[in-house]
Design a protein around this motif. Structure first.
Motif, PDB file in Angstrom:
ATOM      1  N   PRO A  98     -13.067  -2.103 -30.892  1.00 29.59           N
ATOM      2  CA  PRO A  98     -12.222  -1.029 -31.437  1.00 29.59           C
ATOM      3  C   PRO A  98     -13.002   0.229 -31.787  1.00 29.59           C
ATOM      4  CG  PRO A  98     -12.512  -2.784 -33.049  1.00 29.59           C
ATOM      5  CD  PRO A  98     -13.088  -3.294 -31.766  1.00 29.59           C
ATOM      6  N   VAL A  99     -14.321   0.146 -31.855  1.00 24.21           N
ATOM      7  CA  VAL A  99     -15.159   1.326 -32.140  1.00 24.21           C
ATOM      8  C   VAL A  99     -15.495   2.019 -30.836  1.00 24.21           C
ATOM      9  CG1 VAL A  99     -17.411   2.079 -33.029  1.00 24.21           C
ATOM     10  CG2 VAL A  99     -16.115   0.302 -34.225  1.00 24.21           C
ATOM     11  N   SER A 100     -15.389   3.337 -30.818  1.00 23.76           N
ATOM     12  CA  SER A 100     -15.729   4.085 -29.602  1.00 23.76           C
ATOM     13  C   SER A 100     -16.912   5.014 -29.875  1.00 23.76           C
ATOM     14  CB  SER A 100     -14.533   4.881 -29.084  1.00 23.76           C
ATOM     15  OG  SER A 100     -14.026   5.752 -30.070  1.00 23.76           O
ATOM     16  N   TYR A 101     -17.731   5.201 -28.860  1.00 20.99           N
ATOM     17  CA  TYR A 101     -18.906   6.077 -28.918  1.00 20.99           C
ATOM     18  C   TYR A 101     -18.608   7.283 -28.038  1.00 20.99           C
ATOM     19  CZ  TYR A 101     -23.745   7.595 -27.977  1.00 20.99           C
ATOM     20  OH  TYR A 101     -24.901   8.329 -27.833  1.00 20.99           O
ATOM     21  N   PHE A 102     -18.843   8.482 -28.555  1.00 20.75           N
ATOM     22  CA  PHE A 102     -18.519   9.694 -27.807  1.00 20.75           C
ATOM     23  C   PHE A 102     -19.658  10.697 -27.906  1.00 20.75           C
ATOM     24  CE2 PHE A 102     -16.872  10.263 -32.116  1.00 20.75           C
ATOM     25  CZ  PHE A 102     -17.329  11.529 -32.461  1.00 20.75           C
ATOM     26  N   TRP A 103     -19.631  11.693 -27.018  1.00 20.21           N
ATOM     27  CA  TRP A 103     -20.651  12.739 -27.042  1.00 20.21           C
ATOM     28  C   TRP A 103     -20.137  13.953 -26.272  1.00 20.21           C
ATOM     29  CZ3 TRP A 103     -20.683   8.270 -24.331  1.00 20.21           C
ATOM     30  CH2 TRP A 103     -20.684   8.374 -22.942  1.00 20.21           C
ATOM     31  N   GLY A 104     -20.649  15.124 -26.663  1.00 17.03           N
ATOM     32  CA  GLY A 104     -20.341  16.353 -25.944  1.00 17.03           C
ATOM     33  C   GLY A 104     -18.880  16.704 -25.889  1.00 17.03           C
ATOM     34  N   THR A 105     -18.131  16.264 -26.886  1.00 10.36           N
ATOM     35  CA  THR A 105     -16.689  16.455 -26.817  1.00 10.36           C
ATOM     36  C   THR A 105     -16.259  17.783 -27.426  1.00 10.36           C
ATOM     37  OG1 THR A 105     -14.582  15.614 -27.615  1.00 10.36           O
ATOM     38  CG2 THR A 105     -16.478  15.093 -28.934  1.00 10.36           C
ATOM     39  N   PRO A 106     -15.360  18.521 -26.757  1.00  8.27           N
ATOM     40  CA  PRO A 106     -14.842  19.745 -27.339  1.00  8.27           C
ATOM     41  C   PRO A 106     -13.796  19.472 -28.395  1.00  8.27           C
ATOM     42  CG  PRO A 106     -13.773  19.356 -25.247  1.00  8.27           C
ATOM     43  CD  PRO A 106     -14.812  18.270 -25.420  1.00  8.27           C
ATOM     44  N   ALA A 107     -13.126  18.343 -28.284  1.00  5.39           N
ATOM     45  CA  ALA A 107     -12.086  17.995 -29.255  1.00  5.39           C
ATOM     46  C   ALA A 107     -11.840  16.503 -29.190  1.00  5.39           C
ATOM     47  CB  ALA A 107     -10.796  18.740 -28.943  1.00  5.39           C
ATOM     48  N   LEU A 108     -11.699  15.907 -30.354  1.00  6.26           N
ATOM     49  CA  LEU A 108     -11.278  14.515 -30.421  1.00  6.26           C
ATOM     50  C   LEU A 108      -9.786  14.512 -30.676  1.00  6.26           C
ATOM     51  CD1 LEU A 108     -14.195  13.030 -32.455  1.00  6.26           C
ATOM     52  CD2 LEU A 108     -13.403  12.158 -30.277  1.00  6.26           C
ATOM     53  N   ARG A 123     -16.009  17.783 -21.310  1.00  6.94           N
ATOM     54  CA  ARG A 123     -16.062  19.005 -20.526  1.00  6.94           C
ATOM     55  C   ARG A 123     -17.371  19.016 -19.744  1.00  6.94           C
ATOM     56  NH1 ARG A 123     -14.424  24.052 -24.339  1.00  6.94           N
ATOM     57  NH2 ARG A 123     -15.966  23.228 -25.747  1.00  6.94           N
ATOM     58  N   GLY A 124     -17.551  20.058 -18.947  1.00  4.59           N
ATOM     59  CA  GLY A 124     -18.787  20.186 -18.192  1.00  4.59           C
ATOM     60  C   GLY A 124     -19.965  20.481 -19.100  1.00  4.59           C
ATOM     61  N   PRO A 125     -21.211  20.337 -18.603  1.00  5.03           N
ATOM     62  CA  PRO A 125     -22.407  20.456 -19.435  1.00  5.03           C
ATOM     63  C   PRO A 125     -22.653  21.862 -19.966  1.00  5.03           C
ATOM     64  CG  PRO A 125     -22.988  20.229 -17.109  1.00  5.03           C
ATOM     65  CD  PRO A 125     -21.522  19.951 -17.217  1.00  5.03           C
ATOM     66  N   LEU A 126     -21.995  22.887 -19.394  1.00  5.69           N
ATOM     67  CA  LEU A 126     -22.263  24.249 -19.839  1.00  5.69           C
ATOM     68  C   LEU A 126     -21.437  24.655 -21.046  1.00  5.69           C
ATOM     69  CD1 LEU A 126     -22.603  26.094 -16.412  1.00  5.69           C
ATOM     70  CD2 LEU A 126     -24.410  25.192 -17.884  1.00  5.69           C
ATOM     71  N   ASN A 127     -20.386  23.901 -21.361  1.00  3.27           N
ATOM     72  CA  ASN A 127     -19.560  24.298 -22.491  1.00  3.27           C
ATOM     73  C   ASN A 127     -19.215  23.126 -23.406  1.00  3.27           C
ATOM     74  OD1 ASN A 127     -17.864  22.969 -20.777  1.00  3.27           O
ATOM     75  ND2 ASN A 127     -16.362  24.613 -20.582  1.00  3.27           N
ATOM     76  N   ILE A 128     -20.097  22.160 -23.450  1.00  3.79           N
ATOM     77  CA  ILE A 128     -19.895  21.038 -24.358  1.00  3.79           C
ATOM     78  C   ILE A 128     -20.280  21.448 -25.781  1.00  3.79           C
ATOM     79  CG2 ILE A 128     -20.387  19.325 -22.576  1.00  3.79           C
ATOM     80  CD1 ILE A 128     -23.140  18.949 -23.952  1.00  3.79           C
ATOM     81  N   ASN A 129     -19.865  20.648 -26.721  1.00  9.22           N
ATOM     82  CA  ASN A 129     -20.366  20.774 -28.082  1.00  9.22           C
ATOM     83  C   ASN A 129     -21.575  19.859 -28.232  1.00  9.22           C
ATOM     84  OD1 ASN A 129     -18.501  22.651 -29.023  1.00  9.22           O
ATOM     85  ND2 ASN A 129     -17.005  21.068 -29.486  1.00  9.22           N
ATOM     86  N   TRP A 130     -22.499  20.247 -29.093  1.00  7.16           N
ATOM     87  CA  TRP A 130     -23.746  19.507 -29.256  1.00  7.16           C
ATOM     88  C   TRP A 130     -23.573  18.458 -30.344  1.00  7.16           C
ATOM     89  CZ3 TRP A 130     -25.964  20.513 -25.025  1.00  7.16           C
ATOM     90  CH2 TRP A 130     -25.874  21.788 -24.461  1.00  7.16           C
ATOM     91  N   VAL A 131     -22.962  17.337 -29.950  1.00 11.74           N
ATOM     92  CA  VAL A 131     -22.645  16.301 -30.925  1.00 11.74           C
ATOM     93  C   VAL A 131     -22.506  14.958 -30.211  1.00 11.74           C
ATOM     94  CG1 VAL A 131     -20.137  16.671 -30.714  1.00 11.74           C
ATOM     95  CG2 VAL A 131     -21.065  15.678 -32.823  1.00 11.74           C
ATOM     96  N   GLU A 132     -22.836  13.915 -30.928  1.00 15.80           N
ATOM     97  CA  GLU A 132     -22.494  12.551 -30.505  1.00 15.80           C
ATOM     98  C   GLU A 132     -21.974  11.830 -31.737  1.00 15.80           C
ATOM     99  OE1 GLU A 132     -25.582   9.622 -29.767  1.00 15.80           O
ATOM    100  OE2 GLU A 132     -27.099  10.968 -30.600  1.00 15.80           O
ATOM    101  N   VAL A 144     -26.533  14.260 -21.303  1.00 16.52           N
ATOM    102  CA  VAL A 144     -26.103  15.651 -21.257  1.00 16.52           C
ATOM    103  C   VAL A 144     -26.738  16.491 -22.362  1.00 16.52           C
ATOM    104  CG1 VAL A 144     -24.058  15.428 -22.737  1.00 16.52           C
ATOM    105  CG2 VAL A 144     -24.053  17.083 -20.845  1.00 16.52           C
ATOM    106  N   LEU A 145     -27.279  15.852 -23.414  1.00 15.65           N
ATOM    107  CA  LEU A 145     -27.898  16.584 -24.524  1.00 15.65           C
ATOM    108  C   LEU A 145     -29.421  16.581 -24.453  1.00 15.65           C
ATOM    109  CD1 LEU A 145     -25.732  15.381 -27.570  1.00 15.65           C
ATOM    110  CD2 LEU A 145     -25.353  17.345 -26.081  1.00 15.65           C
ATOM    111  N   ARG A 146     -29.992  15.959 -23.428  1.00 15.78           N
ATOM    112  CA  ARG A 146     -31.441  15.774 -23.422  1.00 15.78           C
ATOM    113  C   ARG A 146     -32.219  17.016 -23.024  1.00 15.78           C
ATOM    114  NH1 ARG A 146     -31.805   9.636 -20.813  1.00 15.78           N
ATOM    115  NH2 ARG A 146     -30.693   8.631 -22.546  1.00 15.78           N
TER     116      ARG A 146
END
Length: 340
Positions: free
Chosen positions: A105-115, A124-133, A17-19
């Motif tokens: 126990p470790v989780s990998y995440f990306w494009g999250t608006p809130a943890l 969220r959808g690709p148009l309103n994600i945050n640019w983070v992993e 989603v970030l590519r």
């Protein structure tokens, strides 16, 4: 594996989603952003009980909710090593990062608006994600985590050393805050429960068009406090102060401490949970490593401003709000006479 800027720009290392971001502008390895003089209050952990240190801490907590920590006792070599190994980890392919955390126990995440406070990434959808992993690491489970990925194993060993320093710093600061607030918390350790400590390791990609969005939307942390080891060359963290956004300057060998919702409630609103966000840099990617610590889930927080609640209540409400209204409401949900 040796980190080089080209490793970090490998498109395969990004979640799909970030590519589509424009990562092709050459980075500036030796460029440090020129910022205005840093206005952030500075707290000397070593001299906390000297030279009005506790008074300075009180002012920082009341007026800012965020401060820079110096003489914190964490070896500079450890801070740098954590940053470098994190860069190596993020430079691996998306598939290997995702697969390495499966069933652990470790989780990998990306494009999250809130943890959510439990560490769950909500997409969220690709148009309103945050640019983070990033990686979410519960520190209490580090000894039970035996990753097959060598780089993940390297950062695990570093974090086992780092968590000792984090616990010491958080406990020292919390005790000083409780003293300043003249609170009688019994047992006080339950309000800052070491077993709740977690580290989140973030990567924010660079993009030539910084108007594409935010690395992380404006938010407050749900924690008692958060302790940040941020990239010392790349700025991005911004805090809200007097209705203006200020950049928190990256300075080597310092840590950034910000107060969260739990500390605001414990202090009866004398201290503030600071609103902050992360901008995208158009020259370099940014790595940050943040520690969060919470009260025990069943400790009842009592305050004249809020109805009695436990951290478990707060966490459940945050998760419900994100699902139903799309964002975290937070402390206002627990104010007296608040309509649910």
């Amino acid at each position: 594996m040796i980190y080089t800027p080209n490793n970090m720009n490998n498109i395969e290392s990004y979640p799909p989603v970030l590519r589509h971001l424009d990562h092709h502008r050459p980075p500036s390895p030796n460029r440090v952003e020129e910022l205005d003089p840093d206005p952030i209050p500075v707290i000397d952990l070593e001299g906390l009980e000297l030279n009005h240190g506790e008074t300075k801490l009180e002012e920082a907590c009341k007026e800012w909710g965020l401060f820079r920590l110096v003489n914190h006792g964490v070896p500079l070599t450890l801070l740098k090593e954590l940053q470098e190994v994190a860069k190596e980890l993020f430079s691996l392919s998306f598939e290997s990062k995702e697969g390495a955390c499966s069933g652990t126990p470790v989780s990998y995440f990306w494009g999250t608006p809130a943890l959510t406070p439990s560490g769950t990434a909500l997409m969220r959808g690709p148009l309103n994600i945050n640019w983070v992993e990033g990686f979410d690491v519960p520190l209490s489970q580090l000894s039970h985590f035996n990753p097959q990925l060598p780089t993940l194993q390297s950062i695990r060993l570093l974090l086992m050393d780092y968590k000792t320093h984090l616990s010491r710093i958080a406990t020292t600061l919390f005790k000083a805050m409780v003293k300043n607030l003249e609170l009688e918390l019994k047992p006080s350790k339950s309000y800052l429960a070491e077993n709740t400590g977690m580290v989140r390791v973030y990567r924010y990609p660079h993009c030539s068009d910084t108007n594409v969005g935010w690395g992380m939307d404006a938010h407050t942390d749900s924690s008692v406090m958060s302790i940040l080891n941020q990239d010392h060359e790349v700025s991005g963290l911004q805090m809200l102060k007097d209705d203006q956004w200020l950049t928190v300057k990256p300075i080597s060998n310092t840590l950034i401490v910000n107060l969260g919702d739990m500390m605001q409630a414990i202090s009866d609103d004398r201290y503030k949970s600071v609103s902050h966000r992360v901008s995208i840099n158009n020259h370099k990617e940014r790595i940050s490593i943040c520690y969060f610590v919470f009260p025990d889930e069943d400790v009842v927080i009592e305050s004249s401003k809020y109805k009695p609640f436990t951290y478990n209540d707060f966490r459940a409400q945050v998760q419900q709000d994100i699902k139903t209204v799309g964002y975290k409401v937070g402390l206002p949900r627990f104010q007296h006479n608040q309509n649910q």
